[in-house]
Every structure is written in structure tokens, then in C-alpha cells.
Design a protein around this motif. Structure first.
Motif, PDB file in Angstrom:
ATOM      1  N   ARG A 271      30.597 -10.235  27.936  1.00 41.11           N
ATOM      2  CA  ARG A 271      31.187 -11.528  27.602  1.00 41.11           C
ATOM      3  C   ARG A 271      31.917 -11.419  26.273  1.00 41.11           C
ATOM      4  N   LYS A 272      32.944 -12.243  26.128  1.00 40.71           N
ATOM      5  CA  LYS A 272      33.495 -12.460  24.803  1.00 40.71           C
ATOM      6  C   LYS A 272      32.479 -13.213  23.945  1.00 40.71           C
ATOM      7  N   ALA A 273      32.634 -13.112  22.645  1.00 39.83           N
ATOM      8  CA  ALA A 273      31.934 -13.998  21.720  1.00 39.83           C
ATOM      9  C   ALA A 273      32.985 -14.939  21.115  1.00 39.83           C
TER      10      ALA A 273
ATOM     11  N   PRO B 290      25.550 -19.856  18.891  1.00 36.93           N
ATOM     12  CA  PRO B 290      24.990 -18.602  19.398  1.00 36.93           C
ATOM     13  C   PRO B 290      24.369 -18.760  20.784  1.00 36.93           C
ATOM     14  N   LYS B 291      23.674 -19.874  21.021  1.00 41.72           N
ATOM     15  CA  LYS B 291      23.073 -20.097  22.335  1.00 41.72           C
ATOM     16  C   LYS B 291      24.154 -20.209  23.411  1.00 41.72           C
TER      17      LYS B 291
ATOM     18  N   VAL C 286      28.103 -19.409  28.076  1.00 37.54           N
ATOM     19  CA  VAL C 286      29.358 -20.092  28.404  1.00 37.54           C
ATOM     20  C   VAL C 286      30.510 -19.136  28.682  1.00 37.54           C
ATOM     21  N   PRO C 287      30.800 -18.153  27.813  1.00 42.05           N
ATOM     22  CA  PRO C 287      31.920 -17.259  28.130  1.00 42.05           C
ATOM     23  C   PRO C 287      31.664 -16.533  29.445  1.00 42.05           C
ATOM     24  N   PRO C 288      32.669 -16.442  30.300  1.00 42.98           N
ATOM     25  CA  PRO C 288      32.452 -15.806  31.609  1.00 42.98           C
ATOM     26  C   PRO C 288      32.167 -14.321  31.488  1.00 42.98           C
TER      27      PRO C 288
ATOM     28  N   VAL D 251      25.615  -1.555  30.566  1.00 43.72           N
ATOM     29  CA  VAL D 251      26.123  -2.911  30.736  1.00 43.72           C
ATOM     30  C   VAL D 251      25.014  -3.898  30.398  1.00 43.72           C
ATOM     31  N   ASN D 252      25.386  -4.997  29.756  1.00 44.31           N
ATOM     32  CA  ASN D 252      24.451  -6.021  29.313  1.00 44.31           C
ATOM     33  C   ASN D 252      25.086  -7.386  29.567  1.00 44.31           C
ATOM     34  N   GLY D 253      24.226  -8.373  29.761  1.00 45.94           N
ATOM     35  CA  GLY D 253      24.708  -9.741  29.900  1.00 45.94           C
ATOM     36  C   GLY D 253      24.497 -10.305  31.296  1.00 45.94           C
ATOM     37  N   GLY D 254      23.641 -11.313  31.400  1.00 49.72           N
ATOM     38  CA  GLY D 254      23.463 -12.029  32.659  1.00 49.72           C
ATOM     39  C   GLY D 254      22.722 -11.278  33.739  1.00 49.72           C
ATOM     40  N   ILE D 255      22.097 -10.168  33.423  1.00 52.79           N
ATOM     41  CA  ILE D 255      21.389  -9.361  34.423  1.00 52.79           C
ATOM     42  C   ILE D 255      19.929  -9.810  34.429  1.00 52.79           C
TER      43      ILE D 255
END
Length: 335
Positions: A176-178, A185-186, A191-193, A213-217
Motif C-alpha cells: 500500500r501507499k502511505a 496511521p490506523k 484505506v490505501p488500496p 510481501v506484506n499488507g492485508g494477508i
């Protein structure tokens, strides 16, 4: 470019890792997680380089050898400070030192580190070069795919190329983008896709690097799918914390081909000596049990387990019997 080969343990253990999470992945959490998986790579909470140099090192950096392999995540943007902190971490026995280039909090931004470093890849390259020169312990980077109005398809490969040219051969990429302006931070965690395809494309562009890879897993099935698609590793955050049994109890068999084979009940009983030792040193039960609340998530009795620990673990004199009594809520229903 000065190359150092990726160590064999490094390739093996980083196939699955539990993400560094502030206020969550402390030493008690890591000990608890290690009882469920022999091989999964564990990370500390982020510690700033100045804190390592000038703070209470025993409080900030102490870990039980049973937690290994464990990596220290550092925050900072001063190459000299980061090099000193890396040397200290190596001397203490950490298996890896990771530079945080992904945290979006205001405090981190004001200190010119975390995700804001995505805007200054040359500085990151200087930082990791200094860190690598300080030790033979692996130095890695955790980053986002970009920040704010950056085009990730342009920024991410350039960032990876610059960091790898400084000698880093492993990165964990939060897909994801930041958004440093406009999101908390939450919100930046949700929110970013997600752009998994971009992260997967980076493996094609940089086949010589070890990319996670990290994020949403949230499941081991997803982790296995990413490994099958060519990723070298998968980093799981909140799911490994909130539903640890779902992620970690089967991790050794499914991700690493063998290791520990325990039940959640086994883990509770194995935590008792650790709890007794912590209490004997003046600690409090709740400092440990707060990490154990999700152990039986989705099973009969999970609500009673959580409620009993939440209500009783912070009482004066609370000890191991509180944990065993909480376990009764689960075992009675399983009988």
C-alpha cells in the motif's frame, strides 16, 4: 556493488515472518509466538537509533534466546547513528537488523524516518550502506510502495534499485501507499488500496533479491499462494497477532516443511514457566496475557477465555492460576 550472500537461515526463516508492530510485538509476544512456530522470523517493535544509543537498552532490546530467529527493527535517518545501533544489535545477538521505511505516524515523520524516507532513496542507500559496514548481520528494509502523490510504478523500482545497490538483498514491501497527509496511521493500514501485482512485478525486475510481501494477508492459504507465485517471503501482521493459532500453529508444516506440532492448549501450558519467571522478576501477569487473548479465536470457549484474562490478569497478585482457570472455559466445552 559489494555483495554479501544471503545466509541460508535467512532464506529459510524469512519465508514467513510476523511484522514489527508498535505496542504489540514486544518480547512477551515474541516468546508466545515462538512456542507456536519454530521457524517463523519474528521482529521487535520499532526502536529508534537514538533510543538504542542513549536509552535503557535492557528494557528496549532484551530478548530471550528462545525467541531466535529474531530481528531488530530500527527507525532513523542518520547513517552514523544507525551504524552504531546496528553494531550494538549485532553484539546483543539479533539475527537481523531492519530499517523502517514504512511507518506513517506523525511522530515518525517529524523525525524524518519511516515512510517519509520513500521520498529520499539516496539517503536510505547511505543509511543501509553504513549499517552493513558495521556488521556481518543481515541488514534489511521494510518499505511501502510509495507515499502521497508518488507513482508507485516509478518510485518503487527506483527505491529498490538504489537500496540494493548499497548492498541490501532483502526487502519486505507493504503493498500500500502511505498517505502522510490526510490519513491517520490506523487508516493507512486499511484505506490505501493494495497493489499486490506491483509487488509481484518487483520480483520479476529483481530476481536476485529476496522480496517479501506484506499488507492485508490474513491466512496461511494466502501466504502459500504468494510463495507459489514466486515471492520469496510473506510477512503477516495483525492476523498473526489477533488470531495467532490460525497463522502460527500450522506454519512450520505448511511453510517450512516441518517443525513444531502443538495445540493451543499445549502453548498455554508451556507459557506457565515463562509467566512464573516474569512474575518472580517483579513483572505483572497482564503484561504477558494481553498478547494471548486471541489464542482460541473462533473456538468454543474463546469468549470465556478472553473475558477471564481481561478481568483477572490485572488484579494484584494475579498469577499462573488465572491463566489455567481461563483455559478451563475452553477445555470444558471441548470435553
Amino acid at each position: 556493488m559489494l555483495e554479501k550472500p544471503i545466509k541460508k537461515w535467512f532464506v529459510h526463516n524469512s519465508r514467513l515472518s510476523v511484522a514489527p508492530m508498535m505496542d504489540w510485538t514486544d518480547r512477551h509476544c515474541r516468546y508466545f509466538h515462538r512456542l507456536m512456530s519454530q521457524h517463523t522470523l519474528l521482529y521487535t517493535e520499532m526502536v529508534t537509533a537514538p533510543a538504542v544509543l542513549h536509552g535503557d537498552r535492557d528494557r528496549l532490546l532484551h530478548f530471550d534466546p528462545a525467541e531466535q530467529p529474531v530481528a531488530l527493527q530500527l527507525g532513523g535517518s542518520d547513517p552514523a547513528q544507525l551504524a552504531q545501533a546496528t553494531r550494538i544489535a549485532a553484539d546483543l545477538g539479533y539475527a537481523e537488523v531492519n530499517l523502517n521505511c514504512g511507518c506513517p505516524s506523525d511522530r515518525v515523520q517529524s523525525g524524518s524516518f519511516g515512510a517519509v524516507l520513500m521520498e529520499n532513496a539516496p539517503l536510505v542507500a547511505d543509511c543501509v550502506a553504513a549499517m552493513r559496514a558495521a556488521t556481518d548481520v543481515p541488514v534489511t528494509v521494510k518499505c511501502r510502495i510509495g507515499v502521497d502523490d508518488q507513482d508507485p510504478a516509478v518510485v518503487l523500482p527506483d527505491f529498490i534499485a538504489r537500496v540494493s545497490s548499497a548492498g541490501v538483498d532483502r526487502l519486505s514491501i507493504h503493498a500500500r501507499k502511505a498517505w502522510l497527509q490526510g490519513l491517520s496511521p490506523k487508516e493507512n493500514r486499511d484505506v490505501p488500496p493494495l497493489d499486490y501485482d506491483l509487488v509481484l512485478a518487483m520480483k520479476g525486475l529483481f530476481p536476485h533479491l529476496h522480496l517479501s510481501v506484506n499488507g492485508g494477508i490474513t491466512t496461511l492459504d494466502q501466504a502459500v499462494a504468494f510463495l507459489d507465485r514466486g515471492m520469496d517471503g510473506v510477512m503477516i501482521g495483525r492476523a498473526a497477532y489477533h488470531t495467532p493459532a490460525d497463522i502460527l500453529l500450522d506454519a512450520d508444516a505448511r511453510i517450512f516443511g516441518g517443525g513444531l506440532s502443538r495445540t493451543a492448549e499445549d502453548v498455554v501450558h508451556l507459557m506457565i514457566p515463562y509467566i512464573e519467571s516474569h512474575l518472580a522478576e517483579g513483572g505483572r501477569l497482564g503484561q504477558i496475557t494481553r498478547h494471548m487473548l486471541g489464542l482460541f479465536q473462533g473456538r468454543p470457549g474463546a469468549r470465556g477465555w478472553r473475558r477471564h484474562l481481561s478481568e483477572q490478569a490485572h488484579a494484584d497478585g494475579a498469577g499462573p492460576q488465572v491463566v489455567l482457570d481461563a483455559l478451563d472455559h475452553v477445555t470444558r466445552l471441548a470435553a
